[in-house]
Write a protein that holds these residues in place. Structure first.
Motif, PDB file in Angstrom:
ATOM      1  N   LEU A  63       0.828  -1.209   0.000  1.00 19.40           N
ATOM      2  CA  LEU A  63       0.000   0.000   0.000  1.00 19.40           C
ATOM      3  C   LEU A  63       0.861   1.256   0.000  1.00 19.40           C
ATOM      4  N   CYS A  67       0.658   3.878  -3.052  1.00 22.98           N
ATOM      5  CA  CYS A  67       0.284   5.276  -2.805  1.00 22.98           C
ATOM      6  C   CYS A  67       1.287   6.237  -3.425  1.00 22.98           C
ATOM      7  N   LYS A 324      -6.060   6.730   2.875  1.00 27.86           N
ATOM      8  CA  LYS A 324      -7.507   6.770   3.084  1.00 27.86           C
ATOM      9  C   LYS A 324      -8.238   7.023   1.772  1.00 27.86           C
ATOM     10  N   LEU A 327      -8.189   3.900  -0.358  1.00 26.70           N
ATOM     11  CA  LEU A 327      -9.089   2.861   0.154  1.00 26.70           C
ATOM     12  C   LEU A 327     -10.539   3.305   0.189  1.00 26.70           C
TER      13      LEU A 327
END
Length: 352
Positions: A63, A67, A324, A327
């Motif tokens: 992740l 990102c 955030k 996701l």
């Protein structure tokens, strides 16, 4: 049962420690379960723990990398170093934690001698890259905030250079056991592999290698971290004292102090057990100890693939905001605003 003379054992047989420890066995860890070293419940518990480390470590580091690829604003010089550490953690998670999960579930080094060497090399390489990345992060923070070089600007090309340097330093630590200076053998409960710090008086010169690891791969980066963060705290406290009336400056100083303490403690939790135990073995040859205790340092070092990203990435508000958004969670804009304000306050703390 063989004698305790190390030379009697062939190189492909496990030769951990003298007979006085009551742990030596004629049961090869490459061939049969090592149930004489611990209960099945212990092996299966460690297997489950390694599986959790593999899943959590893989997820959070993937992740982090995703990102950075998706959000251009994350491609700063500091985040390059964080991504470098994420790549190293992902390497350990896939090539270290997962094989250990499989071997603990089999209750022996089911990967064989070659698999043991590969797992030991991969875990050592990735772990050392992560370790040196922590030192580089501390050095970068010192240069940016304390400005010891005046107007020198730490740029992306500098970050890329230091990322490459971490892999060179890590390779200098991980490669020697693969070419004859020390070696990779099963450790602890015989379900993970690492450098040989058990045996003495052999052609592998294990004592000198352990001392090399201690000075070059623990003392040097730890000294760098302590020096840089102590200078950073001194600078922040001086600025906070000069701006005693500024509540935001005081808050920034407290937040950075708390994060520095957490970072140093995280480093010690990860690498101090391994360092202490290896040095104890080298300096206390023949002393009795439980092999189950030798598994603890390995487990702690592999768990760094999870808590290092938590400390350095998830506590980074900008990273957390982008995660955030990726996701599909709310709150990203609010945290982005908070991040901007926090960065502004910290930048004011550093000397001009």
């Amino acid at each position: 049962m063989r004698g305790n003379r190390i030379e009697e054992y062939p190189d492909d047989f496990w030769i951990p420690i003298p007979l006085e420890t009551n742990n030596i066995t004629a049961l090869s860890p490459y061939l049969v379960p090592q149930d004489h070293l611990g209960s099945k419940a212990l092996f299966y518990s460690l297997s489950a723990f390694m599986f959790v480390l593999f899943v959590a470590g893989t997820a959070i580091n993937v992740l982090t990398i995703a990102c950075t690829v998706q959000y251009k604003k994350l491609r700063s010089h500091l985040n390059y170093i964080l991504v470098n550490m994420a790549v190293a953690n992902l390497f350990v998670s896939c090539a270290g934690s997962f094989p250990c999960f499989y071997c603990f579930s089999s209750r022996h080094m089911a990967l064989g001698q070659l698999g043991c060497k590969i797992e030991g090399f991969a875990a050592t390489l990735g772990g050392m890259v992560s370790l040196w990345s922590l030192a580089v992060i501390a050095f970068e923070r010192w240069l940016v905030i304390c400005k010891p070089l005046g107007n020198f600007t730490f740029k992306s090309e500098h970050a890329i250079f230091f990322c490459g340097l971490t892999w060179c330093c890590a390779m200098s630590a991980a490669l020697p056991p693969a070419v004859g200076w020390s070696r990779y053998i099963p450790e602890g409960l015989q379900c993970s592999c690492g450098p040989d710090w058990y045996t003495t008086g052999t052609k592998y010169n294990t004592e000198s290698y352990v001392m090399f690891l201690f000075y070059f791969c623990f003392a040097v980066p730890f000294s760098c971290i302590v020096f840089c963060y102590s200078q950073l705290l001194f600078t922040l406290k001086s600025a906070a004292k000069a701006q005693a009336e500024s509540a935001s400056t005081q808050k920034a100083e407290r937040e950075v102090t708390r994060m520095v303490v957490v970072m140093v403690l995280g480093f010690l939790v990860c690498y101090l057990p391994y360092t202490f135990f290896a040095l104890w073995i080298v300096n206390n040859r023949g002393q009795t100890f439980d092999l189950r205790l030798a598994t603890i340092p390995s487990v702690f070092s592999k768990s760094s693939t999870v808590y290092n990203p938590v400390i350095y990435v998830l506590l980074n508000k900008q990273f957390r905001s982008c995660m955030k958004k990726m996701l599909g969670m709310s709150g990203g804009d609010e945290e982005e605003s908070t991040t901007t304000q926090s960065v502004t306050e910290v930048s004011k703390v550093g000397p001009s």
